[in-house]
Design a protein around this motif. Structure first.
Motif, mmCIF file in Angstrom:
data_model
loop_
_atom_site.group_PDB
_atom_site.id
_atom_site.type_symbol
_atom_site.label_atom_id
_atom_site.label_comp_id
_atom_site.label_asym_id
_atom_site.label_seq_id
_atom_site.Cartn_x
_atom_site.Cartn_y
_atom_site.Cartn_z
ATOM 1 N N ASP A 1 2.449 0.012 12.773
ATOM 2 C CA ASP A 1 3.072 0.655 11.615
ATOM 3 C C ASP A 1 3.565 -0.385 10.608
ATOM 4 O OD1 ASP A 1 2.602 3.196 12.534
ATOM 5 O OD2 ASP A 1 4.535 3.368 13.544
ATOM 6 N N THR A 2 4.096 -1.494 11.126
ATOM 7 C CA THR A 2 4.560 -2.561 10.244
ATOM 8 C C THR A 2 3.422 -3.095 9.398
ATOM 9 O OG1 THR A 2 6.174 -3.211 11.937
ATOM 10 C CG2 THR A 2 5.764 -4.774 10.161
ATOM 11 N N ILE A 3 2.260 -3.279 10.048
ATOM 12 C CA ILE A 3 1.103 -3.817 9.333
ATOM 13 C C ILE A 3 0.627 -2.854 8.268
ATOM 14 C CG2 ILE A 3 -1.349 -4.407 9.590
ATOM 15 C CD1 ILE A 3 -0.630 -5.660 12.277
ATOM 16 N N VAL A 4 0.516 -1.581 8.618
ATOM 17 C CA VAL A 4 0.055 -0.578 7.650
ATOM 18 C C VAL A 4 1.023 -0.506 6.470
ATOM 19 C CG1 VAL A 4 -0.370 1.877 7.274
ATOM 20 C CG2 VAL A 4 -1.226 0.769 9.337
ATOM 21 N N ASP A 5 2.334 -0.518 6.766
ATOM 22 C CA ASP A 5 3.326 -0.457 5.688
ATOM 23 C C ASP A 5 3.258 -1.708 4.806
ATOM 24 O OD1 ASP A 5 4.190 1.972 6.590
ATOM 25 O OD2 ASP A 5 5.914 1.176 7.693
ATOM 26 N N ALA A 6 3.074 -2.871 5.437
ATOM 27 C CA ALA A 6 3.022 -4.118 4.668
ATOM 28 C C ALA A 6 1.818 -4.138 3.751
ATOM 29 C CB ALA A 6 2.989 -5.311 5.613
ATOM 30 N N VAL A 7 0.690 -3.698 4.274
ATOM 31 C CA VAL A 7 -0.525 -3.666 3.467
ATOM 32 C C VAL A 7 -0.383 -2.649 2.350
ATOM 33 C CG1 VAL A 7 -2.993 -3.165 3.489
ATOM 34 C CG2 VAL A 7 -1.979 -4.482 5.335
ATOM 35 N N ALA A 8 0.257 -1.528 2.662
ATOM 36 C CA ALA A 8 0.451 -0.500 1.635
ATOM 37 C C ALA A 8 1.362 -1.018 0.521
ATOM 38 C CB ALA A 8 1.057 0.754 2.259
ATOM 39 N N ASP A 9 2.352 -1.840 0.907
ATOM 40 C CA ASP A 9 3.239 -2.398 -0.102
ATOM 41 C C ASP A 9 2.527 -3.417 -0.988
ATOM 42 O OD1 ASP A 9 5.334 -0.878 0.728
ATOM 43 O OD2 ASP A 9 6.203 -2.423 2.020
ATOM 44 N N SER A 10 1.519 -4.114 -0.412
ATOM 45 C CA SER A 10 0.846 -5.159 -1.172
ATOM 46 C C SER A 10 -0.286 -4.627 -2.030
ATOM 47 C CB SER A 10 0.291 -6.225 -0.216
ATOM 48 O OG SER A 10 -0.732 -5.657 0.586
ATOM 49 N N ALA A 11 -0.725 -3.417 -1.783
ATOM 50 C CA ALA A 11 -1.778 -2.800 -2.592
ATOM 51 C C ALA A 11 -1.470 -1.315 -2.692
ATOM 52 C CB ALA A 11 -3.146 -3.005 -1.941
ATOM 53 N N ARG A 12 -1.525 -0.774 -3.873
ATOM 54 C CA ARG A 12 -1.111 0.614 -4.073
ATOM 55 C C ARG A 12 -1.944 1.581 -3.248
ATOM 56 N NH1 ARG A 12 -1.526 3.948 -9.726
ATOM 57 N NH2 ARG A 12 -0.540 5.841 -8.994
ATOM 58 N N PHE A 13 -3.220 1.347 -3.190
ATOM 59 C CA PHE A 13 -4.104 2.221 -2.424
ATOM 60 C C PHE A 13 -4.813 1.391 -1.360
ATOM 61 C CE2 PHE A 13 -3.891 4.207 -6.656
ATOM 62 C CZ PHE A 13 -3.363 5.439 -6.289
ATOM 63 N N ASP A 14 -4.776 1.853 -0.135
ATOM 64 C CA ASP A 14 -5.345 1.118 0.976
ATOM 65 C C ASP A 14 -6.415 1.958 1.658
ATOM 66 O OD1 ASP A 14 -5.044 0.509 4.169
ATOM 67 O OD2 ASP A 14 -4.884 -1.283 2.943
ATOM 68 N N VAL A 15 -7.450 1.294 2.156
ATOM 69 C CA VAL A 15 -8.543 2.031 2.789
ATOM 70 C C VAL A 15 -8.064 2.818 4.008
ATOM 71 C CG1 VAL A 15 -10.433 0.571 1.985
ATOM 72 C CG2 VAL A 15 -9.167 -0.089 4.017
ATOM 73 N N LEU A 16 -7.021 2.319 4.697
ATOM 74 C CA LEU A 16 -6.519 3.061 5.848
ATOM 75 C C LEU A 16 -5.843 4.359 5.416
ATOM 76 C CD1 LEU A 16 -5.053 0.198 8.063
ATOM 77 C CD2 LEU A 16 -7.258 1.342 8.270
ATOM 78 N N GLN A 17 -5.209 4.350 4.236
ATOM 79 C CA GLN A 17 -4.579 5.571 3.727
ATOM 80 C C GLN A 17 -5.628 6.609 3.355
ATOM 81 O OE1 GLN A 17 -1.794 4.784 0.547
ATOM 82 N NE2 GLN A 17 -1.214 2.817 1.419
ATOM 83 N N LEU A 18 -6.815 6.141 2.966
ATOM 84 C CA LEU A 18 -7.870 7.046 2.547
ATOM 85 C C LEU A 18 -8.260 8.001 3.675
ATOM 86 C CD1 LEU A 18 -10.032 7.899 0.471
ATOM 87 C CD2 LEU A 18 -11.472 6.060 1.374
ATOM 88 N N GLY A 19 -8.634 7.460 4.808
ATOM 89 C CA GLY A 19 -9.022 8.301 5.936
ATOM 90 C C GLY A 19 -7.866 9.124 6.463
#
Length: 340
Positions: free
Chosen positions: A199-217
């Motif tokens: 969860d930390t990784i997903v949140d960190a990546v989401a913070d660094s880029a507005r849209f993330d490929v993991l959020q897409l799916g």
């Protein structure tokens, strides 16, 4: 002496050999091993570096002559030889043997090349280096070992990743060590020292880029088609490469298809996802998709992913982003017209 890349640091701490051969087909690890040799050599006074790139017509005799010439400032030097092909030919082999058997206290020879087959490893020039110096063989990190490799790299940045976090990153980079290294460096910039979860990784990546490929799916599997399409448009606007988008969508589809297969054989959705090592933070959204999507619909979505792949490769002349829209909407339970 023959070493693996893992043992090089310990060897360098004990003694610096006059000649090193570093061989392997994993650029990141080969370069790191070469950096380690250079750093140790600099600490021992080898402040000058002479780079030689061996290509067709390379003058080995000139290299030997230069190796025997004294520096203008009497500095010790690293003679670095980069061979694009691990077969130097007869003249090259003779030159390397001379460098190995007649070392100079003012020179350290560092030879870097790609993976050597058994025939090359048994050649006379490699044997000469093994006898008088160090041969370092770099082996690829197997997929099964990649999570542990990632955890070790994160630990060097004072980030303690759990097994799920390391597995998520390993899946994300698909065995590409350079990509894994870049992800580790990015997380080191984004996160404070301490524990790291998926969860930390997903949140960190989401913070660094507005849209993330993991959020897409995730949005699509939850049936939130409007958000999924907004995320997709954001990815396109940020010039995310289509193969990355396809990888993320196809990964979820493959998991869903395999879960459905196990469920038809009597397993529950939870047990099927656990058996397939679906990331824990992914399971709630995937469970919604498993409840909503029929196997036939999943097969159609997999065919859509194949079409997108052919579009990316230019086999089908069409915009893969249009096919992504159809694919994302279908994963969310909405049917759009074909992009073909």
């Amino acid at each position: 002496m023959k070493l693996s890349g893992d043992n090089l640091a310990a060897s360098l701490s004990r003694q610096l050999a006059p000649i090193y051969l570093i061989s392997g087909d994993e650029p990141l690890l080969v370069n790191e091993a070469a950096d380690a040799v250079r750093a140790r050599a600099r600490s021992q006074g080898f402040t000058e570096r002479e780079l030689n790139v061996v290509e067709r017509g390379f003058d080995w005799q000139a290299l030997l002559s230069n190796s025997k010439a004294m520096s203008l400032f009497a500095e010790r030097k690293i003679i670095e030889i980069r061979m694009t092909n691990p077969t130097p030919g007869e003249q090259g082999a003779d030159a390397i043997i001379e460098l190995a058997t007649e070392p100079s206290a003012d020179n350290l020879v560092l030879i870097i090349t790609g993976k050597m087959d058994g025939r090359v490893q048994g050649s006379r020039w490699v044997s000469a280096i093994e006898k008088h110096g160090v041969v370092v063989q770099i082996w690829p990190v197997e997929l099964a070992r990649l999570p542990a490799w990632i955890r070790d790299r994160l630990a060097r940045q004072n980030l303690k990743a759990d097994a799920e976090a390391a597995s998520l990153l390993a899946e994300r980079v698909e065995g590409n060590l350079l990509a894994a290294h870049q992800e580790v460096e990015k997380l080191a910039l984004l996160l404070p020292p301490g524990p790291v979860t998926a969860d930390t990784i997903v949140d960190a990546v989401a913070d660094s880029a507005r849209f993330d490929v993991l959020q897409l799916g995730d949005a699509a599997m939850k049936g939130n088609v409007s958000r999924a399409l907004r995320v997709l448009e954001g990815l396109r606007g940020e010039d995310v490469e289509p193969p990355i988008v396809l990888w993320a969508l196809n990964k979820d589809l493959q998991w869903i298809a395999r879960c459905q297969h196990l469920m038809r054989r009597g397993q529950s959705a939870d047990s099927a996802m656990n058996a397939l090592y679906v990331w824990r933070n992914r399971q709630p959204a995937m469970k919604q998709a498993l409840t909503r999507l029929k196997p036939r619909a999943v097969r159609e979505l997999l065919l859509s992913a194949e079409r997108a792949d052919r579009m990316i490769k230019g086999v089908i002349r069409s915009d893969p982003w249009l096919e992504f829209e159809r694919l994302v909407a279908g994963l969310a339970g909405v049917r759009l017209a074909s992009a073909a």
